[in-house]
Design a protein around this motif. Structure first.
Motif, PDB file in Angstrom:
ATOM      1  N   ASP A  28      -4.220  10.397  10.943  1.00  7.57           N
ATOM      2  CA  ASP A  28      -3.314   9.250  11.054  1.00  7.57           C
ATOM      3  C   ASP A  28      -2.996   8.612   9.708  1.00  7.57           C
ATOM      4  O   ASP A  28      -2.434   7.524   9.654  1.00  7.57           O
ATOM      5  N   SER A  29      -3.343   9.305   8.612  1.00  2.00           N
ATOM      6  CA  SER A  29      -3.164   8.695   7.292  1.00  2.00           C
ATOM      7  C   SER A  29      -2.387   9.618   6.353  1.00  2.00           C
ATOM      8  O   SER A  29      -2.321  10.829   6.554  1.00  2.00           O
ATOM      9  N   ASN A 350      -2.363  -3.370   5.714  1.00  5.09           N
ATOM     10  CA  ASN A 350      -2.311  -2.215   4.835  1.00  5.09           C
ATOM     11  C   ASN A 350      -1.225  -1.287   5.360  1.00  5.09           C
ATOM     12  O   ASN A 350      -1.489  -0.324   6.082  1.00  5.09           O
ATOM     13  N   GLY A 357      -3.997   7.330   1.658  1.00  9.82           N
ATOM     14  CA  GLY A 357      -4.960   6.537   2.415  1.00  9.82           C
ATOM     15  C   GLY A 357      -4.324   5.517   3.328  1.00  9.82           C
ATOM     16  O   GLY A 357      -4.995   4.975   4.222  1.00  9.82           O
ATOM     17  N   ALA A 358      -3.039   5.238   3.133  1.00 10.90           N
ATOM     18  CA  ALA A 358      -2.347   4.273   3.996  1.00 10.90           C
ATOM     19  C   ALA A 358      -2.041   4.916   5.348  1.00 10.90           C
ATOM     20  O   ALA A 358      -1.955   6.139   5.466  1.00 10.90           O
ATOM     21  N   PRO A 359      -1.859   4.084   6.383  1.00  9.52           N
ATOM     22  CA  PRO A 359      -1.474   4.646   7.684  1.00  9.52           C
ATOM     23  C   PRO A 359      -0.177   5.441   7.575  1.00  9.52           C
ATOM     24  O   PRO A 359       0.740   5.039   6.845  1.00  9.52           O
ATOM     25  N   GLY A 402       1.197   6.369  12.762  1.00 13.05           N
ATOM     26  CA  GLY A 402      -0.135   6.959  12.657  1.00 13.05           C
ATOM     27  C   GLY A 402      -0.106   8.478  12.724  1.00 13.05           C
ATOM     28  O   GLY A 402      -0.999   9.103  13.314  1.00 13.05           O
TER      29      GLY A 402
END
Length: 408
Positions: A28-29, A350, A357-359, A402
């Motif tokens: 989801d990232s 975020n 690393g972000a959604p 996601g």
């Protein structure tokens, strides 16, 4: 873990700019961006040079309308507290945050005062623990300055932004339009546009005094923008938003009494509209939002003075904003700062950027694809758009939340 590679994309990021490349999603990232070694087992999505950007974060909507959001490239909404029941209790806040799952992130904005009456403060701390991302005055203004001062003080201590409606209700009571030639000619009850500046001036002074963060959900007048501009220059933690409707339409659009043009705040005169465009160009405006407030025929098929204010805006927000950006010379990263990064920041999320690393909340779009807005064909829960029949450019191809592609 599923891995998807979006190749041949025009990547648009408010933080890192615009470039061609690949974006890799793991689970989801976002796992990688740019020149990426694509794993052999990855699912490939060839973007064919189209734009891949952060999904929109729509700050200050009045309805959870999943289909409209997905069609409009929106993965997250900041839900206003004006719900039934009002979002002034932790249990209600918690339930609201769960309603949109799994297709949509719903971030509740809690009522600043109990039942939005502007008298007693709501339980901000426990509402924040239950998931509220900001507090708001709802559709109205808090008339009592001592109450507003306490709202700002508690919100500051909790690290929350106060979202306020900027119209002095003692001047706007009973009004359905802004004072001027159009309202006079049509015989509509109208309020002076200074009602907005009065509300902004007081709340800016209180926010500056307290040291709180205040966001004016919609600013629509030249006087209002001047106040915000000057406050920012002296360091006040103030931001403001606007809808495409107030940037593209003036009160002349009400000339045929079309109730889809009845909005809150009302459409302003041409001078204020031009001031709004200038504020967009010079950076005074921080957020572009839809003001999504779908209203069915029972609320809109009425005489103008009896119809409810509001418009269906989620589905058209991106296309109209792309046009505004083209006309104003805004870069694409700046546009997505207005549509995604800043709204996310104001809610402490975020999200809103393309960062490792972000959604993986993304929108794939064709910025040049022509289409026509047709109210009856909209997937929103109501088609009350003031732009019915307008040809636009910019079509959402995919909305991804996601890492999962959503279907409207």
């Amino acid at each position: 873990m599923t891995v998807t590679a979006y190749i041949n994309a025009r990547l648009i990021c408010p933080a890192s700019g615009e470039r061609d490349g690949t974006l890799l999603v793991a689970g989801d990232s976002i796992a990688a961006i740019g020149a990426v070694d694509v794993p052999g087992d990855a699912t490939i999505v060839d973007c064919r040079g189209k734009m891949l950007a952060p999904a929109l974060v729509d700050l200050g909507v009045f309805a959870i309308d999943k289909a409209a959001c997905i069609a409009g490239g929106i993965a997250r909404i900041g839900l206003m507290p004006d719900q039934s029941p009002i979002l002034d209790d932790p249990g209600i806040v918690q339930r609201a945050s769960a309603i949109g799952k799994p297709e949509l992130w719903v971030h509740p904005i809690a009522a600043a005062t109990r039942e939005l009456k502007g008298v007693d403060l709501a339980e901000m701390a426990i509402n924040a623990e239950a998931g509220a991302r900001a507090v708001a005055t709802g559709r109205g203004w808090i008339a009592d300055s001592s109450v507003m001062r306490r709202v700002l003080g508690y919100a500051r201590d909790l690290g929350l932004t106060v979202i306020t409606h900027a119209e002095d209700a003692t001047l706007t009571a009973g009004a359905v339009a802004t004072e001027g030639e159009t309202a006079t000619r049509l015989g509509l009850s109208a309020a002076p546009p200074v009602a907005e500046a009065l509300a902004i001036a007081r709340d800016l002074m209180l926010a500056e005094h307290v040291g709180a963060a205040v966001h004016f959900r919609q600013v629509t007048t030249a006087a209002g923008f001047d106040l915000i501009r000057r406050a920012k220059a002296r360091g006040v933690r103030a931001t403001c938003g606007i809808t495409p409707a107030h940037l593209l339409l003036s009160d002349l659009a009400m000339s045929d009494f079309r109730t889809f043009m009845r909005l809150s705040p009302p459409l302003r005169n041409e001078g204020d509209r031009q001031a709004a465009l200038a504020a967009l160009a010079d950076g005074t405006i921080d957020v572009l939002c839809s003001g999504h407030d779908p209203r069915g025929p029972e609320e809109k098929r009425l005489p103008f003075t009896d119809a409810a204010p509001g418009m269906s805006g989620a589905e058209t927000l991106l296309a109209l904003s792309l046009g505004l950006a083209r006309d104003a010379g805004l870069s694409h990263p700046r546009l997505f700062d207005l549509l995604a990064a800043t709204p996310a920041r104001l809610m402490g999320l975020n999200a809103g950027t393309l960062a490792v690393g972000a959604p993986a909340d993304l929108v794939l779009l064709d910025p040049g694809a022509p289409w026509q807005i047709v109210g009856d064909a909209m997937v929103a829960s109501a088609g009350n758009t003031p732009f019915d029949g307008l040809p636009v450019q910019g079509r959402v191809l995919q909305t991804i939340k996601g890492g999962i592609r959503l279907a409207a």
